[in-house]
Design a protein around this motif. Structure first.
Motif, PDB file in Angstrom:
ATOM      1  N   MET A 101      -2.156   9.593   7.152  1.00 23.14           N
ATOM      2  CA  MET A 101      -1.856   9.580   5.730  1.00 23.14           C
ATOM      3  C   MET A 101      -2.996   8.810   5.078  1.00 23.14           C
ATOM      4  O   MET A 101      -3.687   8.030   5.732  1.00 23.14           O
ATOM      5  N   VAL A 102      -3.219   9.038   3.783  1.00 22.69           N
ATOM      6  CA  VAL A 102      -4.294   8.359   3.066  1.00 22.69           C
ATOM      7  C   VAL A 102      -3.703   7.551   1.919  1.00 22.69           C
ATOM      8  O   VAL A 102      -2.580   7.812   1.481  1.00 22.69           O
ATOM      9  N   LEU A 103      -4.464   6.567   1.464  1.00 20.84           N
ATOM     10  CA  LEU A 103      -3.998   5.770   0.340  1.00 20.84           C
ATOM     11  C   LEU A 103      -3.811   6.645  -0.890  1.00 20.84           C
ATOM     12  O   LEU A 103      -4.607   7.560  -1.149  1.00 20.84           O
ATOM     13  N   ASP A 104      -2.762   6.382  -1.615  1.00 24.51           N
ATOM     14  CA  ASP A 104      -2.461   7.144  -2.828  1.00 24.51           C
ATOM     15  C   ASP A 104      -3.645   7.073  -3.788  1.00 24.51           C
ATOM     16  O   ASP A 104      -4.181   5.994  -4.044  1.00 24.51           O
TER      17      ASP A 104
ATOM     18  N   CYS B 191       0.296  12.227   1.939  1.00 25.30           N
ATOM     19  CA  CYS B 191      -0.336  13.272   2.741  1.00 25.30           C
ATOM     20  C   CYS B 191      -0.658  14.441   1.818  1.00 25.30           C
ATOM     21  O   CYS B 191       0.226  14.927   1.110  1.00 25.30           O
TER      22      CYS B 191
ATOM     23  N   ARG C  25       5.370   3.473   2.153  1.00 22.56           N
ATOM     24  CA  ARG C  25       4.934   2.206   1.583  1.00 22.56           C
ATOM     25  C   ARG C  25       4.864   1.203   2.716  1.00 22.56           C
ATOM     26  O   ARG C  25       5.776   1.114   3.531  1.00 22.56           O
TER      27      ARG C  25
ATOM     28  N   GLN D 157       0.851  -1.184   0.000  1.00 24.92           N
ATOM     29  CA  GLN D 157       0.000   0.000   0.000  1.00 24.92           C
ATOM     30  C   GLN D 157       0.890   1.238   0.000  1.00 24.92           C
ATOM     31  O   GLN D 157       1.883   1.298   0.721  1.00 24.92           O
ATOM     32  N   ARG D 158       0.502   2.210  -0.791  1.00 29.13           N
ATOM     33  CA  ARG D 158       1.240   3.477  -0.863  1.00 29.13           C
ATOM     34  C   ARG D 158       0.399   4.565  -0.201  1.00 29.13           C
ATOM     35  O   ARG D 158      -0.771   4.720  -0.519  1.00 29.13           O
ATOM     36  N   TRP D 159       1.032   5.289   0.728  1.00 30.15           N
ATOM     37  CA  TRP D 159       0.353   6.320   1.506  1.00 30.15           C
ATOM     38  C   TRP D 159       0.921   7.687   1.162  1.00 30.15           C
ATOM     39  O   TRP D 159       2.114   7.822   0.898  1.00 30.15           O
TER      40      TRP D 159
ATOM     41  N   THR E 106       5.463  10.573   2.036  1.00 28.77           N
ATOM     42  CA  THR E 106       4.928   9.357   1.418  1.00 28.77           C
ATOM     43  C   THR E 106       5.450   8.161   2.203  1.00 28.77           C
ATOM     44  O   THR E 106       6.443   8.259   2.922  1.00 28.77           O
TER      45      THR E 106
ATOM     46  N   ASN F 234      -3.403   1.508   8.629  1.00 28.74           N
ATOM     47  CA  ASN F 234      -3.352   2.956   8.462  1.00 28.74           C
ATOM     48  C   ASN F 234      -1.972   3.463   8.841  1.00 28.74           C
ATOM     49  O   ASN F 234      -1.156   2.742   9.364  1.00 28.74           O
ATOM     50  N   ARG F 235      -1.752   4.719   8.594  1.00 23.49           N
ATOM     51  CA  ARG F 235      -0.435   5.308   8.784  1.00 23.49           C
ATOM     52  C   ARG F 235      -0.599   6.728   9.287  1.00 23.49           C
ATOM     53  O   ARG F 235      -1.422   7.486   8.780  1.00 23.49           O
TER      54      ARG F 235
END
Length: 97
Positions: free
Chosen positions: A40-43, A11, A19, A7-9, A17, A25-26
């Motif tokens: 952070m949210v998913l890309d 902001c 991974r 998963q890529r995160w 960013t 969640n992050r």
């Protein structure tokens, strides 16, 4: 064999960013929100992340302050399909007499 995807995160408020593999969640200290711990949210997810400044009297409570010294009560993430909120609850202090 169980495969877990990467998963890529991102902001939306700063260039951060990340991974992860299998993480739910992050969070990160966001310079775009004056150093507050923000999600952070998913890309690819369109959203707005904003800090909500506390507007009531702080008194002697131990509250979360942003990098500019303002008391903050929450960070709100608004997406097309809903809203999430990270709340910074104040802490009471005990003084012995």
């Amino acid at each position: 064999m169980i495969l877990t995807g990467e998963q890529r995160w991102v902001c939306p408020n700063c260039p951060a960013t990340a991974r992860t593999v299998g993480a739910d969640n992050r969070f990160h200290p966001c310079p775009g929100l004056a150093g507050l711990l923000a999600p952070m949210v998913l890309d690819g997810v369109r959203c707005e992340i904003r800090a909500v400044v506390r507007e009531d009297y702080v008194s002697g409570e131990d509250v979360r302050l942003d990098g500019e010294g303002r008391p903050v009560m929450a960070v709100v993430t608004t997406r097309d399909d809903g809203q999430d909120c990270t709340v910074y609850a104040p802490t009471a202090l005990l003084r012995r007499c």
